[in-house]
Design an enzyme around this catalytic site. Structure first.
Site, PDB file in Angstrom:
ATOM      1  N   ASP A   1       0.862  -1.180   0.000  1.00  8.69           N
ATOM      2  CA  ASP A   1       0.000   0.000   0.000  1.00  8.69           C
ATOM      3  C   ASP A   1       0.898   1.229   0.000  1.00  8.69           C
ATOM      4  O   ASP A   1       2.110   1.136   0.174  1.00  8.69           O
ATOM      5  CB  ASP A   1      -1.000  -0.035   1.151  1.00  8.69           C
ATOM      6  CG  ASP A   1      -0.347   0.190   2.492  1.00  8.69           C
ATOM      7  OD1 ASP A   1       0.872   0.426   2.532  1.00  8.69           O
ATOM      8  OD2 ASP A   1      -1.062   0.132   3.504  1.00  8.69           O
TER       9      ASP A   1
ATOM     10  N   ASP B   1      -7.555  -7.691   1.519  1.00 11.22           N
ATOM     11  CA  ASP B   1      -6.530  -7.820   2.547  1.00 11.22           C
ATOM     12  C   ASP B   1      -7.166  -7.404   3.853  1.00 11.22           C
ATOM     13  O   ASP B   1      -8.070  -6.562   3.868  1.00 11.22           O
ATOM     14  CB  ASP B   1      -5.348  -6.882   2.271  1.00 11.22           C
ATOM     15  CG  ASP B   1      -5.666  -5.454   2.681  1.00 11.22           C
ATOM     16  OD1 ASP B   1      -6.374  -4.771   1.920  1.00 11.22           O
ATOM     17  OD2 ASP B   1      -5.246  -5.027   3.777  1.00 11.22           O
TER      18      ASP B   1
ATOM     19  N   CYS C   1     -11.879 -28.480   8.324  1.00 14.47           N
ATOM     20  CA  CYS C   1     -10.669 -27.704   8.022  1.00 14.47           C
ATOM     21  C   CYS C   1      -9.464 -28.629   7.883  1.00 14.47           C
ATOM     22  O   CYS C   1      -9.296 -29.562   8.656  1.00 14.47           O
ATOM     23  CB  CYS C   1     -10.423 -26.685   9.130  1.00 14.47           C
ATOM     24  SG  CYS C   1      -8.911 -25.732   8.920  1.00 14.47           S
TER      25      CYS C   1
ATOM     26  N   CYS D   1      -6.288 -27.653   8.186  1.00 15.54           N
ATOM     27  CA  CYS D   1      -5.082 -26.994   8.696  1.00 15.54           C
ATOM     28  C   CYS D   1      -4.384 -27.864   9.739  1.00 15.54           C
ATOM     29  O   CYS D   1      -4.987 -28.752  10.332  1.00 15.54           O
ATOM     30  CB  CYS D   1      -5.423 -25.621   9.270  1.00 15.54           C
ATOM     31  SG  CYS D   1      -5.865 -25.607  11.014  1.00 15.54           S
TER      32      CYS D   1
ATOM     33  N   CYS E   1      -6.170 -27.965  13.220  1.00 18.83           N
ATOM     34  CA  CYS E   1      -7.374 -28.798  13.309  1.00 18.83           C
ATOM     35  C   CYS E   1      -7.034 -30.281  13.240  1.00 18.83           C
ATOM     36  O   CYS E   1      -7.777 -31.114  13.739  1.00 18.83           O
ATOM     37  CB  CYS E   1      -8.365 -28.420  12.211  1.00 18.83           C
ATOM     38  SG  CYS E   1      -9.126 -26.820  12.519  1.00 18.83           S
TER      39      CYS E   1
ATOM     40  N   HIS F   1      -4.834 -21.331  11.924  1.00 18.57           N
ATOM     41  CA  HIS F   1      -6.156 -21.831  11.524  1.00 18.57           C
ATOM     42  C   HIS F   1      -6.950 -20.756  10.775  1.00 18.57           C
ATOM     43  O   HIS F   1      -7.544 -21.030   9.732  1.00 18.57           O
ATOM     44  CB  HIS F   1      -6.957 -22.316  12.727  1.00 18.57           C
ATOM     45  CG  HIS F   1      -8.406 -22.488  12.403  1.00 18.57           C
ATOM     46  ND1 HIS F   1      -8.888 -23.600  11.753  1.00 18.57           N
ATOM     47  CD2 HIS F   1      -9.461 -21.648  12.555  1.00 18.57           C
ATOM     48  CE1 HIS F   1     -10.182 -23.445  11.539  1.00 18.57           C
ATOM     49  NE2 HIS F   1     -10.560 -22.273  12.010  1.00 18.57           N
TER      50      HIS F   1
HETATM   51 ZN   LIG Z   1      -8.174 -25.365  11.034  1.00 18.32          ZN
END
Ligand SMILES: [Zn+2]
Length: 659
Positions: free
Chosen positions: A98, A273, A311, A313, A316, A342
């Site tokens: 930016d 963003d 999820c 990730c 998780c 996460h």
């Molecule tokens: Zn997750």
């Protein structure tokens, strides 16, 4: 004449939904970014608490860095020495910088703004700096980002029209100076203009028209997410996005929460963003496809589930809600780190989900589901005004008419009554196949929690539709202590159309407690199901187990009650389905002597539960994996009870796990 610079980026549009939602590929010198995309914010050349490898693992391919902050620290000389910011922070994806305008205008401290630019003093060493359209581009060139933003004049959203117009016009002049500065030296960097105009639609239109007349590589919508209401954010985005060229990327600056992204993608925005994912992680919040979780809540103390079962990730995969709550409550550093990971994954998964829906030409349906899942809980539904006792009729945002308990607030069949009744109960328990088996004996369904009658009516409707292929009668026994939901549903033909062909049956049930015709029998046992279960006669083949949740209605989820239900089923082949997939529900069913399996998913629930009196009737019995998770978890007891050693042994030695 200035040298002409060909656009260093290419926007490849793949699909546009009727709403204007777009799926595309942004080609930059760092490779491809799939759009729509979310850019994690690496303000000071890092995302708070994470390495850029961890950011990349979430699926992000472009991030945002901040010119103002990097100008002050480490300073342009450092980048000249070490090369661009990518190498400096070890990031192989794209970087958008930016311009620094937002910080100059919003951070406290003395500044002097003229047509030339903004003169300000560094809060670190009181050094004087000049940020002009030209110096901002020069700094972004030193940082080496792939997409640069023009310096713009930022105002609070409460500014009046005259002030907003003046700032917008200066923004336009500065944008042209920024473009000229970029074009004076071909560094292979793209530059985006920023549409301003506050909350005034005619100014937004003017700003978009003015800026799109010049060859910018993309266009941002700026000056939103600065304190205006959600409605204004959405309406300004919907107004502005379609005014921007179809063949260039559109970027909504500083936005937002998951539902904000859904609304803006729907309007045709490609790039976002926001600092929300790590910032909310620091405050102990996790985003999931079932809404936002505040992990410090006591209800997660015994939570053995991951944050979000859907999820992928690394958090998780390994950690329970209980552990994450423990970290969040103690305000341990690891809490913010794990929740940030996460949350970043969640944002990327949300973008992928939206993109796939647009590409597969099913955006409208996905948009409706995501609004239902991620929208603010307040306003999830609209009251119709119809009330009966503690129940009322409401319309969900997905457009379904449903019954809501005004005390604990639970909604019957939040997915949409008809769909859920058919998928979860009638189809999953194979009512149709069972009715095709020739017999003089009726197929007997025990309907625990009649509610608005949806499950029973779904079974009756299916049986009737089978016509001559139905080879036996159907008998339904419904248990219910409050008939208000059924009365409400019957009084609303528009909201519950499926009840109408059966209104005489429903009325007979309400008036006399039973209804019969040569093929069908429907009986109501009115009162407390826990007591009524003693009065049941004979065996049932199928159980629709649909009471309110264990939290609102604890006595109907105990091992004792479920054991009594089971005593009315045959030794082999009796089946029960329920919407709850919670570990205590499954433990209670196992301890009551059922064999327990993974049930079908519905729109909102990743999974439900199916149980049977014999192992053979289950297609997907809970197995080693579930048992291993249960053994690790901290909420291993049945509903309403602690797990004693005796109960624990009963689970371990359950024949289901010995097979
Ligand atoms: Zn997750």
């Amino acid at each position: 004449m200035r040298p002409r610079v060909n656009s260093p980026i290419r926007y490849e549009l793949l699909a546009t939904a009727p709403s204007g939602a777009r799926a595309a590929i942004l080609h930059t010198r760092r490779g491809q970014t799939l759009l729509p995309t979310f850019m994690p914010v690496a303000t000071h050349a890092h995302v708070r608490g994470l390495t850029m490898d961890e950011v990349a693992a979430s699926g992000a391919t472009i991030c945002l860095s901040n010119t103002y902050h990097l100008l002050l620290r480490p300073g342009p000389e450092v980048f000249k020495r070490f090369g661009d910011v990518h190498r400096y922070m070890q990031w192989s994806g794209g970087v958008l910088t930016d311009s620094g305008g937002f910080q100059i205008f919003s951070l406290p401290g003395a500044r002097d703004i003229t047509e030339k630019g903004a003169r300000f003093r560094s809060p670190y060493d009181n050094h004087a700096h000049m940020l002009s359209p030209e110096t901002s581009i020069e700094m972004q060139q030193a940082i080496g980002s792939d997409i640069m933003m023009v310096l713009d004049v930022c105002l609070p959203s409460t500014s009046g029209e005259a002030e907003t117009r003046e700032a917008m016009e200066r923004t336009h002049r500065w944008a042209l100076r920024s473009l000229a500065q970029r074009n004076s030296k071909d560094t292979g960097q793209a530059v985006f203009a920023i549409v301003q105009g506050g909350v005034f639609p005619e100014l937004r239109t003017l700003s978009a028209q003015t800026l799109t007349a010049s060859p910018f590589d993309g266009f941002a919508i700026g000056g939103l997410a600065v304190g205006e209401s959600r409605e204004l954010l959405y309406s300004m985005t919907q107004h502005t996005a379609p005014l921007l060229p179809a063949d260039k990327p559109r970027y909504l600056m500083g936005v937002g929460t998951p539902i904000d992204l859904v609304e803006a993608v729907n309007a045709g925005v490609d790039m976002f963003d926001c600092i929300i994912p790590p910032k909310m992680a620091q405050q102990g919040y996790a985003y999931t496809f079932e809404g936002q979780l505040r992990l410090t809540r006591v209800e997660y103390r015994m939570g053995d589930e991951p944050l979000d079962a859907t999820c992928g990730c690394p958090v998780c995969k390994r950690y329970t809600r209980s552990y994450l709550r423990h970290l969040a409550q103690g305000n341990h550093h690891l809490s913010a780190r794990l929740l940030s990971i996460h949350n970043l994954w969640h944002y990327q998964q949300l973008m992928t989900r939206m993109r796939n829906a647009i590409l597969e030409n099913r955006w409208a349906a996905e948009y409706a589901v995501l609004r239902e899942l991620l929208g603010p809980k307040k306003g999830m539904f609209r009251a119709t005004g119809a009330k009966d006792g503690v129940f009322e009729l409401v319309t969900t945002r997905g457009g379904h008419r449903v019954v809501r308990h005004t005390g604990h607030g639970e909604i019957m069949h939040p997915v949409g009554p008809w769909e859920e009744a058919n998928r979860l109960y009638v189809d999953q328990l194979e009512v149709e196949r069972r009715l095709r088996t020739a017999s003089d004996e009726p197929l007997r369904i025990l309907d625990v929690g009649l509610g608005a009658g949806t499950n029973a009516i779904a079974a009756l409707t299916r049986a009737k539709e089978m016509g001559a292929s139905r080879m036996r009668p159907l008998e339904i026994v419904s248990l219910e202590h409050d008939l208000a939901p059924l009365r409400l549903a019957l009084s609303d033909p528009e909201g519950f159309p499926f009840l109408q062909p059966w209104k005489h049956a429903v009325q007979a049930l309400l008036d006399h407690g039973s209804w019969e015709d040569p093929n069908f029998t429907w009986r109501l046992l009115e009162g407390d199901a826990v007591k009524l279960v003693d009065e049941l006669d004979g065996e049932f083949d199928v159980v629709f187990f649909d009471p309110f949740s264990p939290e609102s209605n604890p006595t109907m989820w105990t091992v004792d009650f479920l054991r009594q239900i089971r005593s009315h089923l045959p030794r082999e082949g009796g089946v029960l389905a329920t919407y709850s997939a919670a570990t205590p529900t499954r433990v209670s069913l196992l301890l009551a002597g059922f064999f327990v399996g993974h049930g079908v998913s519905t729109g909102l629930k990743g999974e439900t539960t199916i149980a049977s009196t014999g192992a053979k009737s289950l297609e997907q019995a809970l197995g080693e994996r579930w048992l291993a998770r249960w053994q690790r978890s901290s909420a291993r007891g049945p509903h309403g009870d602690e797990l004693t050693t005796e109960l624990e042994n009963a689970i371990r030695s359950h024949p289901q796990f010995a097979l």
